[in-house]
Design a protein around this motif. Sequence first.
Motif, PDB file in Angstrom:
ATOM      1  N   HIS A  67     -77.443  26.057  89.393  1.00  0.00           N
ATOM      2  CA  HIS A  67     -78.163  27.271  88.993  1.00  0.00           C
ATOM      3  C   HIS A  67     -77.837  28.462  89.896  1.00  0.00           C
ATOM      4  O   HIS A  67     -78.456  29.517  89.768  1.00  0.00           O
ATOM      5  CB  HIS A  67     -79.669  26.991  88.969  1.00  0.00           C
ATOM      6  CG  HIS A  67     -80.060  26.063  87.873  1.00  0.00           C
ATOM      7  ND1 HIS A  67     -80.218  24.715  88.067  1.00  0.00           N
ATOM      8  CD2 HIS A  67     -80.267  26.280  86.552  1.00  0.00           C
ATOM      9  CE1 HIS A  67     -80.526  24.142  86.923  1.00  0.00           C
ATOM     10  NE2 HIS A  67     -80.556  25.059  85.990  1.00  0.00           N
ATOM     11  N   ASP A  69     -75.442  31.510  91.760  1.00  0.00           N
ATOM     12  CA  ASP A  69     -74.463  32.515  91.346  1.00  0.00           C
ATOM     13  C   ASP A  69     -73.038  32.018  91.567  1.00  0.00           C
ATOM     14  O   ASP A  69     -72.143  32.348  90.780  1.00  0.00           O
ATOM     15  CB  ASP A  69     -74.682  33.824  92.110  1.00  0.00           C
ATOM     16  CG  ASP A  69     -75.926  34.567  91.646  1.00  0.00           C
ATOM     17  OD1 ASP A  69     -76.395  34.321  90.509  1.00  0.00           O
ATOM     18  OD2 ASP A  69     -76.433  35.395  92.417  1.00  0.00           O
ATOM     19  N   LYS A  72     -72.239  29.827  88.577  1.00  0.00           N
ATOM     20  CA  LYS A  72     -72.140  30.654  87.365  1.00  0.00           C
ATOM     21  C   LYS A  72     -70.833  31.430  87.341  1.00  0.00           C
ATOM     22  O   LYS A  72     -70.183  31.534  86.292  1.00  0.00           O
ATOM     23  CB  LYS A  72     -73.340  31.586  87.269  1.00  0.00           C
ATOM     24  CG  LYS A  72     -74.631  30.848  86.950  1.00  0.00           C
ATOM     25  CD  LYS A  72     -75.826  31.783  86.996  1.00  0.00           C
ATOM     26  CE  LYS A  72     -77.117  30.991  86.838  1.00  0.00           C
ATOM     27  NZ  LYS A  72     -78.301  31.817  87.056  1.00  0.00           N
ATOM     28  N   TRP A  75     -67.823  28.856  86.943  1.00  0.00           N
ATOM     29  CA  TRP A  75     -67.813  28.269  85.600  1.00  0.00           C
ATOM     30  C   TRP A  75     -67.447  29.306  84.550  1.00  0.00           C
ATOM     31  O   TRP A  75     -66.746  29.001  83.577  1.00  0.00           O
ATOM     32  CB  TRP A  75     -69.163  27.632  85.302  1.00  0.00           C
ATOM     33  CG  TRP A  75     -69.071  26.547  84.284  1.00  0.00           C
ATOM     34  CD1 TRP A  75     -69.620  26.554  83.045  1.00  0.00           C
ATOM     35  CD2 TRP A  75     -68.397  25.293  84.403  1.00  0.00           C
ATOM     36  NE1 TRP A  75     -69.326  25.382  82.383  1.00  0.00           N
ATOM     37  CE2 TRP A  75     -68.576  24.593  83.202  1.00  0.00           C
ATOM     38  CE3 TRP A  75     -67.649  24.705  85.430  1.00  0.00           C
ATOM     39  CZ2 TRP A  75     -68.048  23.329  82.975  1.00  0.00           C
ATOM     40  CZ3 TRP A  75     -67.125  23.442  85.202  1.00  0.00           C
ATOM     41  CH2 TRP A  75     -67.324  22.769  83.995  1.00  0.00           C
TER      42      TRP A  75
END
Length: 98
Positions: A67, A69, A72, A75
Amino acid sequence: MLIRIVKMGFQEQNIEAFLANFEANKEKIRHFEGCKFLELYRDKNDPTIFFTYSYWETENDLENYRHSDIFKNVWAKAKPLFNIPPMAWSVDKLETLS
């Protein structure tokens, strides 16, 4: 200790972009709280298939990373490069022989 194995397949023309993304972020991933080990493998028979292998202190540490940054951003760059859906396993180590 939780071990996470992720299998990813890439379009051949996207491998260099994936490797550059991994290179740019591997230290951030490895030093994320709870991550104790990180390796990247490439399949011997299919050079478009890669695996990450990581050790996490707890499942909560892995979830915090997933979860974050950092995850994110990594990915978001990797996802469009895939040629097959990624697969992931969370496993417990039962035994080690040396």
